[in-house]
Design a protein around this motif. Structure first.
Motif, PDB file in Angstrom:
ATOM      1  N   ASN A 186     -16.862 -10.423   3.592  1.00 39.95           N
ATOM      2  CA  ASN A 186     -16.836 -11.869   3.354  1.00 39.95           C
ATOM      3  C   ASN A 186     -15.512 -12.372   2.779  1.00 39.95           C
ATOM      4  OD1 ASN A 186     -19.445 -11.465   4.188  1.00 39.95           O
ATOM      5  ND2 ASN A 186     -20.418 -12.560   2.482  1.00 39.95           N
ATOM      6  N   ALA A 187     -14.666 -11.472   2.303  1.00 38.82           N
ATOM      7  CA  ALA A 187     -13.283 -11.806   1.916  1.00 38.82           C
ATOM      8  C   ALA A 187     -13.193 -12.924   0.883  1.00 38.82           C
ATOM      9  CB  ALA A 187     -12.461 -12.155   3.163  1.00 38.82           C
ATOM     10  N   ILE A 188     -13.961 -12.816  -0.196  1.00 42.37           N
ATOM     11  CA  ILE A 188     -13.908 -13.907  -1.184  1.00 42.37           C
ATOM     12  C   ILE A 188     -12.654 -13.839  -2.047  1.00 42.37           C
ATOM     13  CG2 ILE A 188     -16.397 -14.280  -1.271  1.00 42.37           C
ATOM     14  CD1 ILE A 188     -16.515 -12.651  -3.822  1.00 42.37           C
ATOM     15  N   ASP A 189     -11.997 -12.701  -2.091  1.00 44.48           N
ATOM     16  CA  ASP A 189     -10.747 -12.602  -2.858  1.00 44.48           C
ATOM     17  C   ASP A 189      -9.654 -11.991  -1.962  1.00 44.48           C
ATOM     18  OD1 ASP A 189      -8.760 -12.332  -4.728  1.00 44.48           O
ATOM     19  OD2 ASP A 189      -9.690 -10.644  -5.784  1.00 44.48           O
ATOM     20  N   ILE A 190      -9.622 -10.672  -1.873  1.00 42.04           N
ATOM     21  CA  ILE A 190      -8.632 -10.044  -0.991  1.00 42.04           C
ATOM     22  C   ILE A 190      -8.994 -10.368   0.457  1.00 42.04           C
ATOM     23  CG2 ILE A 190      -7.656  -7.839  -0.222  1.00 42.04           C
ATOM     24  CD1 ILE A 190      -8.441  -6.721  -3.030  1.00 42.04           C
ATOM     25  N   ASP A 191      -8.048 -10.972   1.173  1.00 40.94           N
ATOM     26  CA  ASP A 191      -8.334 -11.370   2.556  1.00 40.94           C
ATOM     27  C   ASP A 191      -7.313 -10.752   3.503  1.00 40.94           C
ATOM     28  OD1 ASP A 191      -6.058 -12.764   2.045  1.00 40.94           O
ATOM     29  OD2 ASP A 191      -6.972 -14.767   2.197  1.00 40.94           O
ATOM     30  N   GLU A 192      -7.451 -11.082   4.789  1.00 41.97           N
ATOM     31  CA  GLU A 192      -6.568 -10.462   5.780  1.00 41.97           C
ATOM     32  C   GLU A 192      -5.103 -10.748   5.468  1.00 41.97           C
ATOM     33  OE1 GLU A 192      -9.444 -12.383   7.147  1.00 41.97           O
ATOM     34  OE2 GLU A 192      -8.349 -14.029   6.265  1.00 41.97           O
ATOM     35  N   ALA A 193      -4.804 -11.926   4.950  1.00 41.68           N
ATOM     36  CA  ALA A 193      -3.400 -12.270   4.689  1.00 41.68           C
ATOM     37  C   ALA A 193      -2.808 -11.335   3.631  1.00 41.68           C
ATOM     38  CB  ALA A 193      -3.296 -13.725   4.232  1.00 41.68           C
ATOM     39  N   GLU A 194      -3.544 -11.114   2.567  1.00 43.89           N
ATOM     40  CA  GLU A 194      -3.022 -10.247   1.513  1.00 43.89           C
ATOM     41  C   GLU A 194      -2.925  -8.796   2.000  1.00 43.89           C
ATOM     42  OE1 GLU A 194      -4.986 -10.776  -2.205  1.00 43.89           O
ATOM     43  OE2 GLU A 194      -3.667  -9.339  -3.232  1.00 43.89           O
ATOM     44  N   LEU A 195      -3.913  -8.401   2.803  1.00 42.57           N
ATOM     45  CA  LEU A 195      -3.861  -7.048   3.376  1.00 42.57           C
ATOM     46  C   LEU A 195      -2.642  -6.896   4.283  1.00 42.57           C
ATOM     47  CD1 LEU A 195      -7.681  -6.662   4.121  1.00 42.57           C
ATOM     48  CD2 LEU A 195      -6.374  -5.346   2.427  1.00 42.57           C
ATOM     49  N   PHE A 196      -2.374  -7.920   5.102  1.00 37.85           N
ATOM     50  CA  PHE A 196      -1.195  -7.876   5.990  1.00 37.85           C
ATOM     51  C   PHE A 196       0.086  -7.723   5.161  1.00 37.85           C
ATOM     52  CE2 PHE A 196      -3.153 -10.509   9.738  1.00 37.85           C
ATOM     53  CZ  PHE A 196      -4.000  -9.464   9.999  1.00 37.85           C
ATOM     54  N   ASP A 197       0.177  -8.493   4.066  1.00 35.94           N
ATOM     55  CA  ASP A 197       1.370  -8.405   3.214  1.00 35.94           C
ATOM     56  C   ASP A 197       1.569  -6.987   2.699  1.00 35.94           C
ATOM     57  OD1 ASP A 197       2.254 -10.980   3.447  1.00 35.94           O
ATOM     58  OD2 ASP A 197       1.195 -11.717   1.673  1.00 35.94           O
ATOM     59  N   TYR A 198       0.477  -6.389   2.257  1.00 36.28           N
ATOM     60  CA  TYR A 198       0.572  -5.020   1.737  1.00 36.28           C
ATOM     61  C   TYR A 198       0.997  -4.049   2.843  1.00 36.28           C
ATOM     62  CZ  TYR A 198      -0.780  -0.566  -0.345  1.00 36.28           C
ATOM     63  OH  TYR A 198      -0.765   0.719  -0.816  1.00 36.28           O
ATOM     64  N   LEU A 199       0.386  -4.212   4.005  1.00 37.63           N
ATOM     65  CA  LEU A 199       0.629  -3.263   5.103  1.00 37.63           C
ATOM     66  C   LEU A 199       2.045  -3.376   5.669  1.00 37.63           C
ATOM     67  CD1 LEU A 199      -2.843  -3.600   6.834  1.00 37.63           C
ATOM     68  CD2 LEU A 199      -2.011  -1.645   5.487  1.00 37.63           C
ATOM     69  N   ALA A 200       2.628  -4.577   5.546  1.00 36.03           N
ATOM     70  CA  ALA A 200       4.006  -4.754   6.038  1.00 36.03           C
ATOM     71  C   ALA A 200       4.931  -3.755   5.343  1.00 36.03           C
ATOM     72  CB  ALA A 200       4.468  -6.185   5.793  1.00 36.03           C
ATOM     73  N   GLY A 201       4.646  -3.451   4.082  1.00 31.46           N
ATOM     74  CA  GLY A 201       5.492  -2.534   3.331  1.00 31.46           C
ATOM     75  C   GLY A 201       4.937  -1.118   3.235  1.00 31.46           C
ATOM     76  N   ASP A 202       3.844  -0.860   3.927  1.00 27.05           N
ATOM     77  CA  ASP A 202       3.200   0.454   3.808  1.00 27.05           C
ATOM     78  C   ASP A 202       3.849   1.446   4.763  1.00 27.05           C
ATOM     79  OD1 ASP A 202       1.161   2.345   3.011  1.00 27.05           O
ATOM     80  OD2 ASP A 202       0.218   1.966   4.955  1.00 27.05           O
ATOM     81  N   ARG A 203       4.401   2.509   4.217  1.00 30.27           N
ATOM     82  CA  ARG A 203       5.159   3.439   5.054  1.00 30.27           C
ATOM     83  C   ARG A 203       4.296   4.187   6.060  1.00 30.27           C
ATOM     84  NH1 ARG A 203       8.216   7.736   2.584  1.00 30.27           N
ATOM     85  NH2 ARG A 203       6.655   7.635   0.918  1.00 30.27           N
ATOM     86  N   GLN A 204       3.051   4.476   5.683  1.00 26.25           N
ATOM     87  CA  GLN A 204       2.195   5.218   6.617  1.00 26.25           C
ATOM     88  C   GLN A 204       1.790   4.379   7.846  1.00 26.25           C
ATOM     89  OE1 GLN A 204       0.792   6.057   3.160  1.00 26.25           O
ATOM     90  NE2 GLN A 204       1.985   7.935   3.283  1.00 26.25           N
ATOM     91  N   THR A 205       1.773   3.070   7.686  1.00 25.00           N
ATOM     92  CA  THR A 205       1.257   2.192   8.737  1.00 25.00           C
ATOM     93  C   THR A 205       2.319   1.894   9.791  1.00 25.00           C
ATOM     94  OG1 THR A 205      -0.320   1.144   7.236  1.00 25.00           O
ATOM     95  CG2 THR A 205       0.308  -0.110   9.200  1.00 25.00           C
ATOM     96  N   GLY A 206       2.039   2.275  11.049  1.00 24.22           N
ATOM     97  CA  GLY A 206       2.961   1.980  12.142  1.00 24.22           C
ATOM     98  C   GLY A 206       2.489   0.837  13.018  1.00 24.22           C
ATOM     99  N   VAL A 207       1.180   0.683  13.130  1.00 26.39           N
ATOM    100  CA  VAL A 207       0.566  -0.341  13.977  1.00 26.39           C
ATOM    101  C   VAL A 207      -0.628  -0.911  13.215  1.00 26.39           C
ATOM    102  CG1 VAL A 207      -0.533  -0.805  16.207  1.00 26.39           C
ATOM    103  CG2 VAL A 207       1.007   1.145  15.968  1.00 26.39           C
ATOM    104  N   VAL A 208      -0.816  -2.219  13.262  1.00 29.98           N
ATOM    105  CA  VAL A 208      -1.975  -2.819  12.606  1.00 29.98           C
ATOM    106  C   VAL A 208      -2.889  -3.449  13.650  1.00 29.98           C
ATOM    107  CG1 VAL A 208      -2.787  -4.511  10.917  1.00 29.98           C
ATOM    108  CG2 VAL A 208      -0.660  -3.247  10.501  1.00 29.98           C
ATOM    109  N   VAL A 209      -4.158  -3.062  13.592  1.00 29.81           N
ATOM    110  CA  VAL A 209      -5.179  -3.581  14.499  1.00 29.81           C
ATOM    111  C   VAL A 209      -6.137  -4.418  13.665  1.00 29.81           C
ATOM    112  CG1 VAL A 209      -7.110  -2.928  15.968  1.00 29.81           C
ATOM    113  CG2 VAL A 209      -5.012  -1.565  15.987  1.00 29.81           C
ATOM    114  N   SER A 210      -6.277  -5.689  14.023  1.00 27.38           N
ATOM    115  CA  SER A 210      -7.048  -6.586  13.165  1.00 27.38           C
ATOM    116  C   SER A 210      -8.184  -7.248  13.926  1.00 27.38           C
ATOM    117  CB  SER A 210      -6.092  -7.646  12.603  1.00 27.38           C
ATOM    118  OG  SER A 210      -6.791  -8.626  11.891  1.00 27.38           O
ATOM    119  N   TYR A 211      -9.409  -6.973  13.489  1.00 27.38           N
ATOM    120  CA  TYR A 211     -10.594  -7.647  14.051  1.00 27.38           C
ATOM    121  C   TYR A 211     -10.964  -8.791  13.135  1.00 27.38           C
ATOM    122  CZ  TYR A 211     -15.434  -8.680  15.154  1.00 27.38           C
ATOM    123  OH  TYR A 211     -16.604  -9.329  15.472  1.00 27.38           O
TER     124      TYR A 211
END
Lengths: 443, 443
Positions: A186-211
């Motif tokens: 339900n994303a009442i606090d941490i939402d896709e936008a904040e997750l995207f921000d974190y993942l942009a700087g995440d070294r392990q992440t090469g591709v992001v798939v978002s449903y």
């Protein structure tokens, strides 16, 4: 607070821990046994569960934790959150029973209570986090029912837990591997936008798939998605496209889906990839996990099956890729390498008389003329062997441009597929899916 | 002449038989060893091949044959055809090297020569026939490379041998089974229209799948396709849709592909099913092989994953199927059967707390309200067991309307899929593909 405590906690509390895997709280506890940090199960009836010292209540936990998981009925969640005041940096509320069934007021109070106490929330009504690089697994699905994919560079961000499980399943079948998987509900606090921000700087992440079924703050989403897509490939699958599916999405996560047409035009405007359905999403994910850099639209198709080549060309046309004919000079040169019954055009048809080396001859000779390569290898003739995998891998290193393959399953097809994908060459079961995989690499 | 000698010969001659499976003529001979009628291999150098008495020339064969296979270089084919004068009713010319590489005159002479002698021709440049109901297998692909599907009701009619092999592969993977498979190549005599006519009356054939690159006589094709489609489902995959793919098709079979738009509008006008690509074709084939009779567009979706249900609804909307909401009365009735956290709409979301029986409860209670049913069962929760297959099969028999399933592979998903498909309930790995399978059943 960064999302470090969510993805890389040192300590975890589990409220709703159970003694058996027939209960969700037992499944999660079992999965946490592999976690390398400290785990504090909470259950009012036990002092020990699965060999782990257990606490009667949240307040009995001796130390503050980075991450707390709550798997209790919705009407108990508010008190649990209050009890974690000063004791947890981040809470994943896995329980359902909030806005998605009309309990918006309860959800709002949980949100306010956590915010006042400086606690970050993921959920409610969510699956949580799988981070194999940190041995973290909060998913309440037993491993024998949902085999966990190996480590890799694909990160899944899904509003729906069910779709997250299907995505994990598909990644496991494809063999690409996971950086992180997040079901955020339900994303009442941490939402896709904040997750995207974190993942942009995440070294392990090469591709992001978002449903995504619905977006809370559209502007925030677009900014974050765009920033992420500038750094690494982001592919979005938007569900809830029509009125009746929006109703289904609402009763699923309690957020309104909004107009799909608006959403779609925004994605296009900002160059964010959108997949039209689950299968297209996973086909694109596989090629993006393995390769990158289709710098132009000129594709060479090399096949040992004429009809399969024709189907590939049809799909190239649909996808806006160009199957440019060979120049006269190159054509003559190619013909000198091959028997006269090979059809030297684009596609190059190596016929049923093919041998492995013919693919390499074609690709290497024409490497400067094309931006990407599609190899169709129907392994139902004896001239195709398992040795093709090594030859193609060497050739791709030399050519240094995207290569995808179509190899039907069955026979030695499965073995060849495994060998090629171990070398990061994506393989698809039909010509059309292979073309779509190649198209996904277009920059 | 009917096509009996082609599909159910009593005797077969093989010109170009070889002693080893490393040659195509050896592969075919090996496959013919399982044939129950008389086999006459022809090879000028041997008196015996693979234990079968062999003849030096066509004229040495002691008896007339129903069917002759020619697997010799193109420049020898004309003489072979002449030699079969009065000695064969039907010849399959598997050799390539005719109009597809510019040798139109040679092809024309072969055609005329056979016609003058009353011999029917399949090919040239073709794969021939696989008819497991008659133990007939002329395909020059080794069985260990292309496992042959079991007997079934799907008939494949493919201009391309390569695509025929891919279709056979896909049927084998899907487990539906084959009535007949025909690769007809350049089609200088027996063409798709005549094959359609024969198949319309063929008892083993329940569904016809037709891969077409080009049509010789458009009017004849349409009449035959329409007559066939009146009797049983016919699905066409048309390849060579654009200019560059038409060029590829021409160099493949030597026939011009013609305007795709015209072809497509004719199919539509006469209500002949068209699949847009290989995967859509095979998904439709599976549902048509197992079920029939979607009499209307009203679909009920029953799921244990909310997001998967939303994706299914999206695809229903794209496919023109209607996900009609439950009436108020039915909704109350359904709610009385289920825990309050189940979401009773359409889709019905049984959540991660599902048990097998819940699917049956929903389907049986609402069997009168809908025309078709989609069951999404994510088997990553313990409430879903292998017992679901038997329950759904019983339920479908009672309800007597189309049912398709989406079950992701992996875990117990593969086992459940096998059990369901043995009961003729088609299973698909994604919600969208399941919806397309259901749509294919619409009458």
């Amino acid at each position: 607070m960064s999302l470090g405590p969510l993805f890389r906690p040192k300590s975890i509390a589990l409220v709703g821990a159970a003694h058996t895997e027939s209960k969700l709280g037992g499944v999660v506890l079992k999965n946490l046994l592999a976690f390398r940090g400290k785990v504090y199960p909470v259950n009012p009836k036990y002092d020990e569960l699965m060999g782990v010292r257990t606490y009667r209540g949240v307040k009995d936990i001796p130390d503050p934790v980075d991450l707390a998981l709550i798997l209790r009925p919705a009407n108990e969640v508010l008190q649990d959150v209050k009890d974690f005041s000063g004791r947890a940096q981040c809470i994943i509320i896995m329980s359902s029973g909030f806005a998605e069934i009309g309990e918006a007021a309860l959800q709002e109070e949980v949100k306010r209570t956590a915010a006042e106490r400086g606690i970050r929330l993921l959920g409610p009504n969510c699956m949580g986090v799988y981070n194999p690089h940190h041995r973290l697994d909060t998913l309440f699905l037993p491993r024998e029912r949902l085999p966990r994919p190996k480590k890799g560079n694909v990160t899944l961000v899904s509003q729906s837990g069910a779709v997250l499980s299907c995505l994990l399943n598909a990644v496991d079948e494809a063999g690409t591997g996971i950086a992180k998987a997040i079901g955020y509900g339900n994303a009442i606090d941490i939402d896709e936008a904040e997750l995207f921000d974190y993942l942009a700087g995440d070294r392990q992440t090469g591709v992001v798939v978002s449903y995504i079924e619905s977006v809370g703050d559209g502007r925030k989403f677009v900014i974050a998605a765009r920033r992420l897509a500038d750094r690494k490939p982001l592919i979005v699958l938007k569900a809830g496209k029509g009125t009746s599916s929006q109703a289904a999405a609402y009763s699923h996560t309690g957020r309104l889906a909004g107009s799909y047409e608006v959403f779609r035009s925004i994605l296009r405007q900002f160059g964010i990839r959108e997949a039209e359905d689950f299968d297209v999403l996973m086909d694109a994910t596989k090629s993006l996990a393995y390769q990158k850099g289709l710098r132009g639209k000129r594709v060479l198709v090399v096949t040992n099956g004429g009809g399969s080549g024709v189907l590939a060309v049809d799909e190239c046309l649909r996808q806006g890729l160009e199957v440019v004919p060979l120049s006269g000079e190159k054509k003559e040169r190619m013909k000198s390498h091959f028997p006269n019954f090979f059809s030297v055009n684009n596609p190059i048809d190596l016929t049923a008389q093919v041998i492995d080396q013919d693919y390499v001859t074609a690709m290497c000779e024409l490497s400067d003329e094309y931006d990407g390569f599609l190899v169709i290898a129907l392994p139902n003739v004896l001239g195709i062997t398992e040795g093709l995998a090594g030859l193609l891998a060497d050739c791709r290193r030399r050519v240094n441009k995207p290569l995808v393959c179509n190899i039907p399953p069955g026979g030695i097809g499965n073995k060849l597929t495994r060998l090629l994908e171990r070398q990061k060459i994506p393989v698809y079961p039909s010509p059309e899916r292979a073309v779509r995989g190649l198209k996904a690499l277009l920059e």
